[in-house]
Design an enzyme around this catalytic site. Structure first.
Site, mmCIF file in Angstrom:
data_model
loop_
_atom_site.group_PDB
_atom_site.id
_atom_site.type_symbol
_atom_site.label_atom_id
_atom_site.label_comp_id
_atom_site.label_asym_id
_atom_site.label_seq_id
_atom_site.Cartn_x
_atom_site.Cartn_y
_atom_site.Cartn_z
ATOM 1 N N VAL A 96 -10.696 -13.104 -13.587
ATOM 2 C CA VAL A 96 -11.273 -11.764 -13.463
ATOM 3 C C VAL A 96 -12.447 -11.793 -12.482
ATOM 4 O O VAL A 96 -12.605 -10.895 -11.658
ATOM 5 C CB VAL A 96 -11.685 -11.236 -14.855
ATOM 6 C CG1 VAL A 96 -12.542 -9.986 -14.731
ATOM 7 C CG2 VAL A 96 -10.445 -10.933 -15.688
ATOM 8 N N GLU A 128 -11.031 -11.703 -9.085
ATOM 9 C CA GLU A 128 -10.391 -10.417 -8.778
ATOM 10 C C GLU A 128 -11.442 -9.344 -8.487
ATOM 11 O O GLU A 128 -11.251 -8.495 -7.603
ATOM 12 C CB GLU A 128 -9.508 -9.983 -9.958
ATOM 13 C CG GLU A 128 -8.304 -10.907 -10.152
ATOM 14 C CD GLU A 128 -7.542 -10.680 -11.456
ATOM 15 O OE1 GLU A 128 -6.579 -11.408 -11.708
ATOM 16 O OE2 GLU A 128 -7.934 -9.781 -12.234
ATOM 17 N N ASP A 148 3.209 -60.583 -12.995
ATOM 18 C CA ASP A 148 2.745 -59.192 -13.048
ATOM 19 C C ASP A 148 1.430 -58.924 -12.336
ATOM 20 O O ASP A 148 1.153 -57.809 -11.966
ATOM 21 C CB ASP A 148 2.579 -58.750 -14.497
ATOM 22 C CG ASP A 148 1.356 -59.398 -15.119
ATOM 23 O OD1 ASP A 148 1.289 -60.647 -15.132
ATOM 24 O OD2 ASP A 148 0.453 -58.667 -15.547
ATOM 25 N N ASP A 182 5.672 -66.387 -14.953
ATOM 26 C CA ASP A 182 4.309 -66.148 -15.431
ATOM 27 C C ASP A 182 4.407 -65.787 -16.917
ATOM 28 O O ASP A 182 5.474 -65.370 -17.391
ATOM 29 C CB ASP A 182 3.704 -65.001 -14.605
ATOM 30 C CG ASP A 182 2.428 -64.478 -15.218
ATOM 31 O OD1 ASP A 182 1.526 -65.293 -15.473
ATOM 32 O OD2 ASP A 182 2.336 -63.248 -15.453
HETATM 33 P P1 ADP Z 1 -7.401 -15.665 -19.464
HETATM 34 O O1 ADP Z 1 -6.410 -16.421 -18.693
HETATM 35 O O2 ADP Z 1 -8.150 -16.507 -20.446
HETATM 36 O O3 ADP Z 1 -6.853 -14.448 -20.125
HETATM 37 P P2 ADP Z 1 -8.473 -14.907 -16.842
HETATM 38 O O4 ADP Z 1 -9.676 -14.127 -16.512
HETATM 39 O O5 ADP Z 1 -8.311 -16.170 -16.102
HETATM 40 O O6 ADP Z 1 -8.503 -15.139 -18.432
HETATM 41 O O7 ADP Z 1 -7.185 -14.056 -16.561
HETATM 42 C C1 ADP Z 1 -6.988 -12.763 -17.058
HETATM 43 C C2 ADP Z 1 -5.903 -12.102 -16.251
HETATM 44 O O8 ADP Z 1 -5.366 -11.003 -16.996
HETATM 45 C C3 ADP Z 1 -6.429 -11.540 -14.951
HETATM 46 O O9 ADP Z 1 -5.529 -11.829 -13.921
HETATM 47 C C4 ADP Z 1 -6.501 -10.036 -15.197
HETATM 48 O O10 ADP Z 1 -6.244 -9.252 -14.057
HETATM 49 C C5 ADP Z 1 -5.427 -9.802 -16.215
HETATM 50 N N1 ADP Z 1 -5.828 -8.698 -17.104
HETATM 51 C C6 ADP Z 1 -6.922 -8.647 -17.821
HETATM 52 N N2 ADP Z 1 -6.997 -7.502 -18.479
HETATM 53 C C7 ADP Z 1 -5.925 -6.801 -18.172
HETATM 54 C C8 ADP Z 1 -5.430 -5.531 -18.563
HETATM 55 N N3 ADP Z 1 -6.080 -4.774 -19.413
HETATM 56 N N4 ADP Z 1 -4.283 -5.154 -18.062
HETATM 57 C C9 ADP Z 1 -3.621 -5.941 -17.209
HETATM 58 N N5 ADP Z 1 -4.025 -7.133 -16.808
HETATM 59 C C10 ADP Z 1 -5.169 -7.561 -17.294
#
Ligand code: ADP
Ligand code: G6P
Length: 735
Positions: free
Chosen positions: A387, A390, A689, A508
């Site tokens: 996240v 992103e 070995d 050996d």
């Molecule tokens: P985890 O793998 O522990 O859940 P991460 O942050 O690595 O945590 O990944 C979470 C993923 O899930 C992200 O790619 C995010 O975009 C996606 N995600 C989180 N919340 C939502 C949501 N409400 N709807 C769709 N995708 C989501």
């Protein structure tokens, strides 16, 4: 054409049944969202759980589920309710997940959970094998499938298998509390390459392997008797272009096409001058530090009351693993906290927290990323946290501030974020204040650097790097100079042997005829070995020579009754069958008195280590010591000794968990050559070995059949995998 088989517990699509009809939604969570684009763009098939239990799935819908999965190049597997309970809600999420995230107080050890975990892992392995063809690459993912690599290896010994762990790997001190720790590590070591998000997780894993299984670890390679396993870190990236493009589309969206959510977000921002939105998105999971975040936000409002009515926390928590009690308790806790804080601070026109407990479609996620000025992510422990990445990728105008817990894997690559300790409320409150006040130029400066890095090391690069490294492990395996003794090679060796008249076999002892044990004196020959060696030695025209670094007393005692020749202490002593020992080399031992106290000092400081005194050499063994300490002390001792012995005709041999000081004049190659000068021979065979046997392989004539046990670099022509294979090979000379 060869393909990649991706396998993870969850498929990128989740299938559910609503009013008798199938409903397909994308999966949430870092693994599924991250890998999706690699799968979409490459030649791969993805195997995983459909999200349905066998009981839920009526017979008439089975084919439809298969087809829906097939449409997206996936193969869906269904499990029974009981299997899901023991494997998924049980061992995966009540044992491994909390343990690997350092929530030891939440771990439960139920043996039926473990048994189900094993059974379901086997089902996954079977599904791989059913779809596997020679040349395919297998890429197994995450903590739900830790046993699968070895289960596949057992059935397909030459397969190329990669494993990636998407969650942290805990420190040895934590990992060792798991009742089935050996099985878990052995399961993982079935892979050729094991990947982690960060170097710390890699380091923790290697430390557990070396302490618990006592395998030798060199840098990032684990030496198994028959294979090498490479361990490395690959920080997972995101599909950067997808988020960048989505953010671009978001801004180009006309007013009438805007979502309701977007309108509400805009309404808040226009409500007060300088109004800001803080965003948090996670699965509702206790590792994500959601309660900490809310409390820290409360503290922020108390410490900086000037932001009341101006700031709002938009909190999206996605339902997750809701049948695990800890997640149910967490849900209650968060509901209560949000209610309390909203009640405490709300005004007629303002509530401090907007809380959504649901999944949202992708475009709403982008609305949130693009509209919120600050992202506040406070996991207590998180393998990576996509996240955070992103959010940055979706900041088209490069403004926005990321406040990120330093306990996430992502924090290691995102130094330009405001890094906080999730347990320090003071620091979080101040970071929120800093983020609100941060000038735009500074925000842009920080995000520019972050975006550049995320764009470059995106998920495609991550997957390609992993795959390249995996392919390389296979190439290394194939380019190993020695050739594996196949059935055909074995037959040709036996045929040369049969044609010959005078055969000499140099064997050996430790690591070749018997496995290593903690105490050297415990490696006595067993009945099977004695019978085998005696039978060989009693064949006319076979001279069996046991050539070892061991002292002459031990070797002599063990083989007193046998018709074998012995070479002891790497060549210092030799003994014809049932005759007396004779000194093979003119060596001295008067140096021992002055060197011994130096080694004694290392024994005192290195628990578990000890000195073995031979007639003409001193050996310092550290097999039983803590592996890291042992290696460290061995390096130190080797340096100290090399200084002391220079110009004295001595050398330090660095063996398998042993350092040995002996005359430089003596080695197995010289001893063997000496022996051969006095013997007719038209078939010479040598097997060993470790690198003391390399002298033997190098000095014997080219016509000799030389065999290494294990896969390390060698001058031998052939190799076999382990001591069992050595015995089988020797047995062949008798048939
Ligand atoms: P985890 O793998 O522990 O859940 P991460 O942050 O690595 O945590 O990944 C979470 C993923 O899930 C992200 O790619 C995010 O975009 C996606 N995600 C989180 N919340 C939502 C949501 N409400 N709807 C769709 N995708 C989501
Ligand atoms: C984390 C794990 C994934 C898992 C995801 C969602 O990202 O590393 O393996 O798929 O969480 O959890 P769930 O239990 O719903 O699959």
């Amino acid at each position: 054409m060869s393909k990649t088989i991706i396998i993870s517990n969850r498929l990128p699509l989740q299938i559910s049944i609503k009013k008798g009809k199938l409903n397909v939604t994308p999966s949430v969570g870092g693994l599924a969202t991250g890998l999706k684009s690699f799968h979409r763009d490459g030649d791969s098939v993805w195997i995983g759980w459909s999200g349905l239990t066998a009981e839920e799935l009526p017979e008439n819908l089975i084919n439809e589920v298969t087809q829906k999965a097939k449409d997206e190049a996936c193969i869906a597997i269904n499990f029974t309710e009981k299997e899901i309970e023991g494997f998924y809600y049980g061992f995966s999420n009540r044992s491994i997940w909390p343990l690997f995230h350092y929530f030891m107080e939440f771990t439960e050890w139920e043996s039926w959970h473990w048994e189900t975990y094993k059974r379901v892992n086997q089902k996954y392995a079977d599904a791989i094998l059913k779809n596997y063809k020679d040349g395919d690459k297998i890429w197994i993912h995450d903590y739900q499938l830790l046993l699968v690599p070895n289960m596949v290896r057992e059935q397909a010994p030459n397969a190329t298998i990669g494993f990636f762990n998407h969650i942290p790997f805990p420190s040895y001190e934590v990992f060792r509390t798991m009742p089935w720790r050996e099985e878990i590590l052995k399961g993982l070591l079935g892979a050729d390459l094991i990947g982690f998000h960060t170097y710390d997780y890699e380091r923790h894993f290697l430390s557990s392997v070396s302490r618990i299984l006592r395998h030798q670890v060199n840098f990032n390679e684990v030496s198994l008797p028959e294979r090498m396993v490479k361990v490395d870190s690959f920080p997972m990236g995101i599909d950067y272009n997808k988020f960048e493009q989505a953010a671009q589309d978001h801004f180009e969206n006309s007013l009438e096409n805007q979502s309701d959510l977007q309108r509400r977000l805009d309404h808040h921002r226009k409500g007060a001058p300088g109004a800001k939105l803080i965003l948090s998105i996670d699965r509702l999971d206790y590792t994500k530090g959601i309660a900490h975040r809310i409390r820290a936000f409360e503290y922020f409002l108390e410490k900086y009351p000037q932001y009341i009515e101006k700031i709002r926390l938009v909190m999206l928590a996605v339902p997750s693993r809701s049948e695990v009690p800890q997640y149910q308790l967490l849900k209650k806790e968060i509901d209560a906290l949000v209610g309390r804080i909203n009640g405490k601070f709300a005004t007629v026109s303002w509530t401090p927290i907007w809380y959504f407990y649901r999944s949202m479609p992708f475009n709403n996620l982008i609305d949130l990323y693009a509209s919120c000025d600050i992202a506040l992510l406070t996991p207590i422990r998180d393998g990576m946290n996509l996240v955070a990445k992103e959010y940055i990728a979706s900041r088209k105008d490069q403004t926005g501030v990321l406040i990120l817990s330093e306990m996430t894997g992502a924090a290691q690559e995102m130094n330009e974020a405001l890094l906080i300790n999730p347990n320090n409320f003071e620091q979080i409150a101040d970071a929120i204040n800093q983020a609100i006040e941060m000038p735009e130029e500074e925000q842009i400066k920080r995000n520019k650097t972050l975006q550049k890095r995320l764009k470059r090391y995106d998920v495609e690069k991550w997957a390609n790097d992993f795959m390249k490294s995996l392919t390389k492990t296979q190439e290394t395996r194939q380019s190993n100079k020695a050739i594996h003794i196949s059935k055909d090679i074995q037959e040709s060796i036996f045929s040369d042997f049969k044609k010959s008249k005078n055969r000499v076999l140099f064997l050996d002892y430790d690591g070749t005829l018997v496995n290593f044990v903690d105490k050297p004196e415990d490696a006595k020959p067993d009945k099977e070995l004695i019978t085998l060696i005696n039978e060989l030695a009693n064949v006319e025209n076979i001279s069996v020579v046991l050539i070892s670094g061991r002292d002459k007393e031990t070797l002599g005692n063990w083989w007193r009754e046998s018709n074998v020749e012995l070479i002891a202490e790497h060549g210092v002593w030799a003994q014809k069958p049932k005759k007396d020992w004779r000194l093979n080399e003119n060596v001295r031992n008067d140096w021992m008195e002055s060197i011994r106290p130096v080694i004694d000092a290392f024994v005192d400081r290195t628990p578990g280590s000890f000195i073995e005194e031979k007639n003409y050499s001193l050996a310092w063994h550290y097999r039983k010591s803590d592996p890291d300490l042992g290696e460290k002390r061995a390096n130190e001792l080797s340096t100290v000794l090399k200084d002391l012995i220079s110009n004295h005709g001595l050398s330090v041999l660095d063996g398998n968990k042993v350092l040995e000081i002996k005359s430089s004049e003596v080695n197995k190659g010289k001893a063997a050559t000496k022996l051969l000068l006095k013997k007719e021979s038209d078939f010479i065979f040598a097997i060993g070995d470790d690198w003391t046997d390399e002298y033997l392989f190098q000095e014997l004539p080219d016509s000799a059949v030389t065999v290494k046990v294990g896969l390390k670099n060698t001058s031998a022509t052939y190799y076999v995998n382990n001591t069992r294979k050595v015995r089988e090979l020797l047995q062949g000379f008798l048939n």
